[in-house]
Design a protein around this motif. Structure first.
Motif, PDB file in Angstrom:
ATOM      1  N   ALA A  40     -44.126 109.176  30.961  1.00 31.33           N
ATOM      2  CA  ALA A  40     -44.481 107.767  30.348  1.00 31.33           C
ATOM      3  C   ALA A  40     -43.244 106.227  30.488  1.00 31.33           C
ATOM      4  O   ALA A  40     -43.175 106.602  29.768  1.00 31.33           O
ATOM      5  CB  ALA A  40     -45.759 108.174  29.277  1.00 31.33           C
ATOM      6  N   LYS A  67     -43.811 104.176  30.811  1.00 31.14           N
ATOM      7  CA  LYS A  67     -44.298 102.542  29.969  1.00 31.14           C
ATOM      8  C   LYS A  67     -43.415 102.351  28.194  1.00 31.14           C
ATOM      9  O   LYS A  67     -42.869 101.639  27.591  1.00 31.14           O
ATOM     10  CB  LYS A  67     -45.161 102.298  29.980  1.00 31.14           C
ATOM     11  N   ASP A  72     -45.044 109.227  34.733  1.00 26.60           N
ATOM     12  CA  ASP A  72     -46.331 108.506  34.792  1.00 26.60           C
ATOM     13  C   ASP A  72     -46.094 106.499  34.865  1.00 26.60           C
ATOM     14  O   ASP A  72     -45.637 106.558  34.372  1.00 26.60           O
ATOM     15  CB  ASP A  72     -47.002 109.444  33.807  1.00 26.60           C
ATOM     16  N   ARG A  99     -59.829 110.027  34.157  1.00 24.86           N
ATOM     17  CA  ARG A  99     -59.788 109.338  32.940  1.00 24.86           C
ATOM     18  C   ARG A  99     -60.634 109.840  31.662  1.00 24.86           C
ATOM     19  O   ARG A  99     -61.638 108.615  32.622  1.00 24.86           O
ATOM     20  CB  ARG A  99     -59.170 108.628  31.915  1.00 24.86           C
ATOM     21  N   HIS A 137     -55.754 111.203  26.699  1.00 25.76           N
ATOM     22  CA  HIS A 137     -54.711 111.098  26.099  1.00 25.76           C
ATOM     23  C   HIS A 137     -55.536 110.368  24.648  1.00 25.76           C
ATOM     24  O   HIS A 137     -55.799 109.238  25.055  1.00 25.76           O
ATOM     25  CB  HIS A 137     -53.335 109.344  27.179  1.00 25.76           C
ATOM     26  N   SER A 181     -51.046 107.457  20.191  1.00 26.94           N
ATOM     27  CA  SER A 181     -49.604 107.927  20.459  1.00 26.94           C
ATOM     28  C   SER A 181     -49.108 108.120  18.626  1.00 26.94           C
ATOM     29  O   SER A 181     -49.620 107.423  17.630  1.00 26.94           O
ATOM     30  CB  SER A 181     -49.311 105.960  20.609  1.00 26.94           C
ATOM     31  N   GLY A 203     -50.407 112.365  26.087  1.00 22.69           N
ATOM     32  CA  GLY A 203     -48.881 111.989  25.276  1.00 22.69           C
ATOM     33  C   GLY A 203     -48.876 112.022  24.173  1.00 22.69           C
ATOM     34  O   GLY A 203     -49.799 112.631  23.657  1.00 22.69           O
ATOM     35  N   GLY A 204     -48.572 110.795  22.976  1.00 20.29           N
ATOM     36  CA  GLY A 204     -49.029 110.507  22.014  1.00 20.29           C
ATOM     37  C   GLY A 204     -47.570 111.526  21.112  1.00 20.29           C
ATOM     38  O   GLY A 204     -48.258 111.332  20.042  1.00 20.29           O
ATOM     39  N   GLU A 236     -47.753 113.850  29.137  1.00 22.16           N
ATOM     40  CA  GLU A 236     -47.844 112.306  29.471  1.00 22.16           C
ATOM     41  C   GLU A 236     -46.297 112.074  28.563  1.00 22.16           C
ATOM     42  O   GLU A 236     -46.806 110.987  27.930  1.00 22.16           O
ATOM     43  CB  GLU A 236     -48.233 111.327  30.175  1.00 22.16           C
ATOM     44  N   PRO A 237     -45.427 112.718  27.984  1.00 19.94           N
ATOM     45  CA  PRO A 237     -44.371 112.177  26.776  1.00 19.94           C
ATOM     46  C   PRO A 237     -43.081 110.966  27.541  1.00 19.94           C
ATOM     47  O   PRO A 237     -43.350 110.921  28.589  1.00 19.94           O
ATOM     48  CB  PRO A 237     -43.867 113.149  26.230  1.00 19.94           C
ATOM     49  N   GLY A 238     -44.272 109.987  26.349  1.00 18.56           N
ATOM     50  CA  GLY A 238     -43.375 109.275  26.521  1.00 18.56           C
ATOM     51  C   GLY A 238     -42.138 109.086  25.426  1.00 18.56           C
ATOM     52  O   GLY A 238     -40.891 108.982  25.188  1.00 18.56           O
ATOM     53  N   ARG A 239     -42.551 108.184  24.298  1.00 19.76           N
ATOM     54  CA  ARG A 239     -42.005 107.986  23.108  1.00 19.76           C
ATOM     55  C   ARG A 239     -40.445 108.960  22.435  1.00 19.76           C
ATOM     56  O   ARG A 239     -40.248 108.574  22.036  1.00 19.76           O
ATOM     57  CB  ARG A 239     -43.503 107.482  21.452  1.00 19.76           C
ATOM     58  N   TYR A 257     -40.848 101.469  23.877  1.00 24.54           N
ATOM     59  CA  TYR A 257     -41.715 100.015  23.480  1.00 24.54           C
ATOM     60  C   TYR A 257     -41.033  98.816  22.897  1.00 24.54           C
ATOM     61  O   TYR A 257     -41.155  98.400  21.956  1.00 24.54           O
ATOM     62  CB  TYR A 257     -42.948 100.736  23.040  1.00 24.54           C
TER      63      TYR A 257
HETATM   64  C1  PLP Z   1     -51.991 107.064  29.566  1.00 25.60           C
HETATM   65  C2  PLP Z   1     -50.513 107.629  29.099  1.00 25.60           C
HETATM   66  N1  PLP Z   1     -50.183 108.509  28.734  1.00 25.60           N
HETATM   67  C3  PLP Z   1     -49.868 108.831  28.339  1.00 25.60           C
HETATM   68  C4  PLP Z   1     -49.143 107.246  27.293  1.00 25.60           C
HETATM   69  C5  PLP Z   1     -47.757 108.111  26.637  1.00 25.60           C
HETATM   70  O1  PLP Z   1     -47.708 107.476  25.021  1.00 25.60           O
HETATM   71  P1  PLP Z   1     -46.612 107.919  24.072  1.00 25.60           P
HETATM   72  O2  PLP Z   1     -44.703 107.271  24.507  1.00 25.60           O
HETATM   73  O3  PLP Z   1     -46.934 108.707  22.411  1.00 25.60           O
HETATM   74  O4  PLP Z   1     -45.864 109.219  24.650  1.00 25.60           O
HETATM   75  C6  PLP Z   1     -49.196 106.563  27.230  1.00 25.60           C
HETATM   76  C7  PLP Z   1     -49.014 105.702  25.924  1.00 25.60           C
HETATM   77  O5  PLP Z   1     -49.698 104.490  25.519  1.00 25.60           O
HETATM   78  C8  PLP Z   1     -50.864 106.612  27.375  1.00 25.60           C
HETATM   79  O6  PLP Z   1     -51.918 105.288  27.667  1.00 25.60           O
END
Ligand code: PLP
Length: 432
Positions: free
Chosen positions: A59, A61, A80, A150, A202, A205, A242-243, A285-288, A385
């Motif tokens: 992810a 972002k 993502d 979604r 999703h 987080s 993710g989350g 979809e892991p980000g953090r 973030y």
């Molecule tokens: C659709 C979607 N996927 C993945 C993520 C990533 O989440 P995380 O960073 O907690 O893994 C987010 C975060 O807001 C999201 O909105």
């Protein structure tokens, strides 16, 4: 160990943080490539290699730069993205379009067209009229898009309200009322210009508990079954978001990926056997969890204000502009004075930024060594973030970012300068 103390100094991925601050200036984001790679390896070993037909889409972002795209590609993950800007960044870095997935609750026609032109792998449709837009664009361009829906699974996760996304009262996802979701599914199943791949959820987080993932999964599985029963259509893919939480402080009970993913995979496999269908391809979809603990921020201590009997404010040369999370949703961080890393932490201080907001506090009630002007303060777990949520409030330039690995450092984002900050500004003739 990514973080070490040697001769009273904090080292991060083999680099002396005080020297990094001297060389690159502060505030400075420092990202450990070793830590990022380690998390990608865990995903490969405990998910991608363990279960066939799985994908992990980072992810973007959480932290996105051109170099990060290169690392993610090299580590074998997908990406993502949630905006034209993130998509552009990935494409500019040469990231393979077919490995990109586009999320977002309000994608513009331009963003959708860009995604379809690039030929990205998946578009996660987040609203009822979005598929219509995609169909129109595809019809015009003679293309077909792979889409998922979604859904809003209607579960409440145990996290701050601002980062909970799965409850019914949410701007994200398609609600699951029969009269809403089934016509939408029918439209997708019969679409001439879209391949309907399945469902996405999703739940939120920074989670340390797998309950809401498992609850949301049940909802999604029921939907897969209903789709099969009503439309005789078996969706080939399921995206479980993710989350996965990380460690910011001792209060965070961080879990391995397997804690979330193993029970979900077991349940999906059991469900597929019961329904006598091929188990859908599963995407996360892991980000953090990939970048959060891989980053620290270095600051220089400036003004110290000791209000006797009340509070000692230690101001640093950044703040809510480079880390909005404490001001936005009371996120909690830990830090250390990097040049006094081994000294007793007998001082109770509040670390605040330099912005004109009383809420510009980075850490309330931190225990540190005796702070002095010129000290270098490191705040941990700022890899997710922070950089991506940074702003120019008070016309503070965005910090530089360096990538460190085994004692070596490389600049990956240059420090913004005043000229760059004003470059897009225009004075109308009559004001000149
Ligand atoms: C659709 C979607 N996927 C993945 C993520 C990533 O989440 P995380 O960073 O907690 O893994 C987010 C975060 O807001 C999201 O909105």
């Amino acid at each position: 160990m990514i973080t070490e103390i040697k001769t009273n100094t904090l080292y991060f991925d083999g680099c002396n943080t005080v020297e990094l601050a001297e060389e690159y200036g502060t505030p400075l984001y420092v990202m450990s490539e070793t830590a990022i790679v380690e998390r990608c390896r865990e995903i490969r070993e405990t998910f991608l290699s363990k279960y066939e037909r799985t994908r992990a889409a980072y992810a973007a972002k959480a932290f996105l730069t051109l170099s990060m795209c290169k690392i993610i590609e090299r580590e074998g993950l997908c990406m993502d993205v949630v905006s034209g800007g993130e998509l552009y960044t990935a494409i500019k870095a040469g990231f393979p379009a077919e490995k990109i997935e586009l999320n977002g609750n309000n994608k513009s026609v331009e963003e959708l067209a860009l995604a379809i032109d690039y030929g990205i792998g998946r578009i996660i449709v987040d609203g009822l009229d979005e598929l219509k837009l995609i169909e129109e664009i595809c019809r015009e361009k003679g293309k077909k898009a792979n889409i998922l829906y979604r859904i809003t699974p209607g579960v409440k996760s145990d996290s701050h309200d601002y980062i909970v996304t799965g409850k019914k009262d949410s701007k994200f996802g398609i609600p699951l009322d029969d009269e809403v979701i089934f016509p939408a599914v029918e439209q997708a199943v019969n679409s001439e210009h879209a391949n309907f791949m399945g469902f996405h959820f999703h739940v939120g987080s920074q989670l340390h508990n797998n309950e809401s993932h498992l609850k949301a999964l049940e909802t999604a599985l029921k939907l897969i079954k209903d789709t099969k029963d009503r439309f005789n259509y078996v969706t080939p893919e399921l995206n479980i978001g993710g989350g996965f939480g990380i460690r910011y402080t001792d209060a965070d009970d961080k879990k391995p990926y397997s804690y979330f993913l193993d029970p979900m995979m077991e349940r999906i496999e059991e469900f597929s056997r019961e329904l006598n269908i091929t188990r859908p391809e599963v995407v996360i979809e892991p980000g953090r969890s990939i970048v959060g603990e891989a980053g620290i921020t270095l600051y220089t201590v400036g003004t110290i204000k000791d209000i006797k009997g009340i509070r000692k404010y230690v101001s640093v040369d950044g703040g809510m502009t480079d880390n909005i999370r404490p001001a936005l949703y009371q996120a909690v961080y830990e830090g250390v004075i990097a040049n006094k890393a081994d000294e007793p932490k007998n001082e109770l201080v509040t670390i605040c930024g330099k912005c004109c907001e009383s809420g510009d506090v980075l850490i309330r009630d931190a225990k540190t060594a005796e702070p002095e002007r010129g000290d270098i303060l490191a705040i941990f777990s700022t890899g997710a973030y922070n950089y991506t949520m940074a702003s120019n409030y008070n016309k503070n330039p965005l910090p530089a970012t360096v990538l460190v690995k085994d004692g070596k450092s490389e600049i990956i984002v240059k420090r913004q300068d005043y000229e760059h900050m004003t470059a897009n500004e225009v004075i109308p003739e009559y004001l000149k």
